[in-house]
Design a protein around this motif. Structure first.
Motif, PDB file in Angstrom:
ATOM      1  N   THR A  13      -4.950  18.121  -0.912  1.00 54.64           N
ATOM      2  CA  THR A  13      -4.122  17.748  -2.051  1.00 54.64           C
ATOM      3  C   THR A  13      -4.338  18.729  -3.199  1.00 54.64           C
ATOM      4  O   THR A  13      -5.358  19.412  -3.250  1.00 54.64           O
ATOM      5  N   ARG A  14      -3.399  18.769  -4.112  1.00 59.43           N
ATOM      6  CA  ARG A  14      -3.566  19.535  -5.352  1.00 59.43           C
ATOM      7  C   ARG A  14      -4.219  18.672  -6.434  1.00 59.43           C
ATOM      8  O   ARG A  14      -4.730  19.190  -7.412  1.00 59.43           O
ATOM      9  N   ASN A  15      -4.175  17.315  -6.266  1.00 58.87           N
ATOM     10  CA  ASN A  15      -4.691  16.410  -7.290  1.00 58.87           C
ATOM     11  C   ASN A  15      -5.428  15.266  -6.608  1.00 58.87           C
ATOM     12  O   ASN A  15      -4.809  14.296  -6.156  1.00 58.87           O
ATOM     13  N   TYR A  16      -6.767  15.379  -6.543  1.00 51.91           N
ATOM     14  CA  TYR A  16      -7.571  14.370  -5.851  1.00 51.91           C
ATOM     15  C   TYR A  16      -7.340  12.976  -6.431  1.00 51.91           C
ATOM     16  O   TYR A  16      -7.140  12.015  -5.689  1.00 51.91           O
ATOM     17  N   GLY A  17      -7.363  12.851  -7.764  1.00 49.88           N
ATOM     18  CA  GLY A  17      -7.207  11.542  -8.390  1.00 49.88           C
ATOM     19  C   GLY A  17      -5.910  10.857  -8.016  1.00 49.88           C
ATOM     20  O   GLY A  17      -5.893   9.668  -7.697  1.00 49.88           O
ATOM     21  N   ALA A  18      -4.810  11.584  -8.045  1.00 47.35           N
ATOM     22  CA  ALA A  18      -3.509  11.007  -7.715  1.00 47.35           C
ATOM     23  C   ALA A  18      -3.439  10.605  -6.240  1.00 47.35           C
ATOM     24  O   ALA A  18      -2.933   9.536  -5.897  1.00 47.35           O
ATOM     25  N   THR A  19      -3.980  11.462  -5.370  1.00 46.77           N
ATOM     26  CA  THR A  19      -3.943  11.161  -3.935  1.00 46.77           C
ATOM     27  C   THR A  19      -4.863   9.992  -3.608  1.00 46.77           C
ATOM     28  O   THR A  19      -4.511   9.123  -2.812  1.00 46.77           O
ATOM     29  N   ALA A  20      -6.046   9.947  -4.242  1.00 46.13           N
ATOM     30  CA  ALA A  20      -6.957   8.822  -4.033  1.00 46.13           C
ATOM     31  C   ALA A  20      -6.295   7.516  -4.489  1.00 46.13           C
ATOM     32  O   ALA A  20      -6.387   6.494  -3.799  1.00 46.13           O
ATOM     33  N   ALA A  21      -5.606   7.539  -5.631  1.00 43.53           N
ATOM     34  CA  ALA A  21      -4.915   6.349  -6.125  1.00 43.53           C
ATOM     35  C   ALA A  21      -3.823   5.907  -5.146  1.00 43.53           C
ATOM     36  O   ALA A  21      -3.616   4.702  -4.928  1.00 43.53           O
ATOM     37  N   PHE A  22      -3.117   6.873  -4.540  1.00 43.06           N
ATOM     38  CA  PHE A  22      -2.085   6.556  -3.546  1.00 43.06           C
ATOM     39  C   PHE A  22      -2.699   5.811  -2.361  1.00 43.06           C
ATOM     40  O   PHE A  22      -2.219   4.747  -1.965  1.00 43.06           O
ATOM     41  N   TRP A  23      -3.783   6.356  -1.777  1.00 38.67           N
ATOM     42  CA  TRP A  23      -4.415   5.724  -0.620  1.00 38.67           C
ATOM     43  C   TRP A  23      -5.027   4.384  -1.005  1.00 38.67           C
ATOM     44  O   TRP A  23      -4.989   3.431  -0.223  1.00 38.67           O
ATOM     45  N   LYS A  24      -5.575   4.273  -2.216  1.00 38.19           N
ATOM     46  CA  LYS A  24      -6.113   2.996  -2.692  1.00 38.19           C
ATOM     47  C   LYS A  24      -5.005   1.952  -2.754  1.00 38.19           C
ATOM     48  O   LYS A  24      -5.196   0.798  -2.376  1.00 38.19           O
ATOM     49  N   SER A  25      -3.809   2.362  -3.202  1.00 33.39           N
ATOM     50  CA  SER A  25      -2.684   1.428  -3.292  1.00 33.39           C
ATOM     51  C   SER A  25      -2.244   0.939  -1.912  1.00 33.39           C
ATOM     52  O   SER A  25      -1.592  -0.098  -1.796  1.00 33.39           O
ATOM     53  N   LEU A  26      -2.604   1.684  -0.875  1.00 35.22           N
ATOM     54  CA  LEU A  26      -2.263   1.299   0.496  1.00 35.22           C
ATOM     55  C   LEU A  26      -3.392   0.509   1.151  1.00 35.22           C
ATOM     56  O   LEU A  26      -3.343   0.225   2.348  1.00 35.22           O
ATOM     57  N   GLY A  27      -4.418   0.154   0.375  1.00 38.56           N
ATOM     58  CA  GLY A  27      -5.479  -0.706   0.885  1.00 38.56           C
ATOM     59  C   GLY A  27      -6.763   0.003   1.270  1.00 38.56           C
ATOM     60  O   GLY A  27      -7.710  -0.645   1.706  1.00 38.56           O
ATOM     61  N   PHE A  28      -6.838   1.323   1.117  1.00 35.95           N
ATOM     62  CA  PHE A  28      -8.047   2.062   1.476  1.00 35.95           C
ATOM     63  C   PHE A  28      -9.078   1.965   0.351  1.00 35.95           C
ATOM     64  O   PHE A  28      -8.719   1.831  -0.813  1.00 35.95           O
ATOM     65  N   GLU A  29     -10.347   2.028   0.728  1.00 38.79           N
ATOM     66  CA  GLU A  29     -11.442   1.936  -0.230  1.00 38.79           C
ATOM     67  C   GLU A  29     -12.318   3.171  -0.136  1.00 38.79           C
ATOM     68  O   GLU A  29     -12.588   3.674   0.964  1.00 38.79           O
ATOM     69  N   SER A  30     -12.807   3.627  -1.277  1.00 37.24           N
ATOM     70  CA  SER A  30     -13.692   4.783  -1.328  1.00 37.24           C
ATOM     71  C   SER A  30     -15.035   4.428  -0.699  1.00 37.24           C
ATOM     72  O   SER A  30     -15.654   3.444  -1.072  1.00 37.24           O
ATOM     73  N   VAL A  31     -15.487   5.249   0.262  1.00 36.95           N
ATOM     74  CA  VAL A  31     -16.803   5.033   0.872  1.00 36.95           C
ATOM     75  C   VAL A  31     -17.730   6.217   0.608  1.00 36.95           C
ATOM     76  O   VAL A  31     -18.927   6.124   0.825  1.00 36.95           O
ATOM     77  N   LEU A  32     -17.172   7.346   0.147  1.00 30.53           N
ATOM     78  CA  LEU A  32     -17.973   8.520  -0.190  1.00 30.53           C
ATOM     79  C   LEU A  32     -17.203   9.362  -1.193  1.00 30.53           C
ATOM     80  O   LEU A  32     -16.075   9.770  -0.917  1.00 30.53           O
ATOM     81  N   GLU A  33     -17.798   9.608  -2.338  1.00 27.12           N
ATOM     82  CA  GLU A  33     -17.206  10.496  -3.343  1.00 27.12           C
ATOM     83  C   GLU A  33     -18.125  11.702  -3.488  1.00 27.12           C
ATOM     84  O   GLU A  33     -19.339  11.539  -3.615  1.00 27.12           O
ATOM     85  N   THR A  34     -17.562  12.892  -3.469  1.00 31.82           N
ATOM     86  CA  THR A  34     -18.357  14.089  -3.701  1.00 31.82           C
ATOM     87  C   THR A  34     -18.194  14.490  -5.161  1.00 31.82           C
ATOM     88  O   THR A  34     -17.392  13.898  -5.886  1.00 31.82           O
ATOM     89  N   ASP A  35     -18.903  15.498  -5.570  1.00 26.77           N
ATOM     90  CA  ASP A  35     -18.770  15.981  -6.945  1.00 26.77           C
ATOM     91  C   ASP A  35     -17.842  17.189  -7.020  1.00 26.77           C
ATOM     92  O   ASP A  35     -17.827  17.907  -7.992  1.00 26.77           O
ATOM     93  N   HIS A  36     -17.083  17.433  -5.963  1.00 25.02           N
ATOM     94  CA  HIS A  36     -16.189  18.598  -5.969  1.00 25.02           C
ATOM     95  C   HIS A  36     -14.808  18.289  -5.406  1.00 25.02           C
ATOM     96  O   HIS A  36     -14.286  18.990  -4.564  1.00 25.02           O
ATOM     97  N   GLY A  37     -14.196  17.203  -5.907  1.00 25.78           N
ATOM     98  CA  GLY A  37     -12.802  16.917  -5.581  1.00 25.78           C
ATOM     99  C   GLY A  37     -12.534  16.524  -4.152  1.00 25.78           C
ATOM    100  O   GLY A  37     -11.508  16.907  -3.590  1.00 25.78           O
ATOM    101  N   SER A  38     -13.441  15.763  -3.547  1.00 21.65           N
ATOM    102  CA  SER A  38     -13.173  15.275  -2.198  1.00 21.65           C
ATOM    103  C   SER A  38     -13.867  13.936  -2.008  1.00 21.65           C
ATOM    104  O   SER A  38     -14.776  13.575  -2.747  1.00 21.65           O
TER     105      SER A  38
END
Length: 125
Positions: A13-38
């Motif tokens: 993606t070009r925008n991690y935050g926007a893409t993460a919000a999209f997948w979150k809206s589809l029911g996905f949950e964050s299980v690992l966040e890195t410190d470099h946009g992934s």
């Protein structure tokens, strides 16, 4: 030995935050966040994970990640074209990239051999 099927999908993606919000809206949950946009996102109902990677250097890619039980024993009937051989990663697996007949990338991930923690400095993406 071949693979154990699709374990996840890599989504660039070009925008991690926007893409993460999209997948979150589809029911996905964050299980690992890195410190470099992934980060890795899983669905509570199961199924493949989504690994989101922000990158700005080239055309965006999305491809499946297949699980391999043992990289040394990986020997499909039709040998694939390797774009990258099995290489230790900083996130604790050995990763290889193969090309399908149309040139699309498919990621293979296998456990590291015992005693190897994957800190050789290789990076995802």
């Amino acid at each position: 030995m071949t693979t154990d099927g699709i374990e996840g999908f890599l989504v660039e993606t070009r925008n991690y935050g926007a893409t993460a919000a999209f997948w979150k809206s589809l029911g996905f949950e964050s299980v690992l966040e890195t410190d470099h946009g992934s980060g890795r996102w899983s669905h509570p109902a199961g199924g493949p994970y989504v690994f989101i990677v922000e990158q700005h250097e080239r055309e965006l890619a999305t491809h499946p990640v297949l699980k391999v039980a043992d990289a040394e024993a990986f020997a499909p009937d039709r040998a694939p074209e390797f774009a990258q051989p099995f290489t230790p990663t900083h996130w604790g697996v050995r990763q290889a990239l193969v090309r399908d007949p149309d040139g699309r990338i498919v990621t293979l991930e296998a456990p590291l051999p015992d005693g190897n923690d994957g800190t050789e400095g290789h990076h995802h993406g």
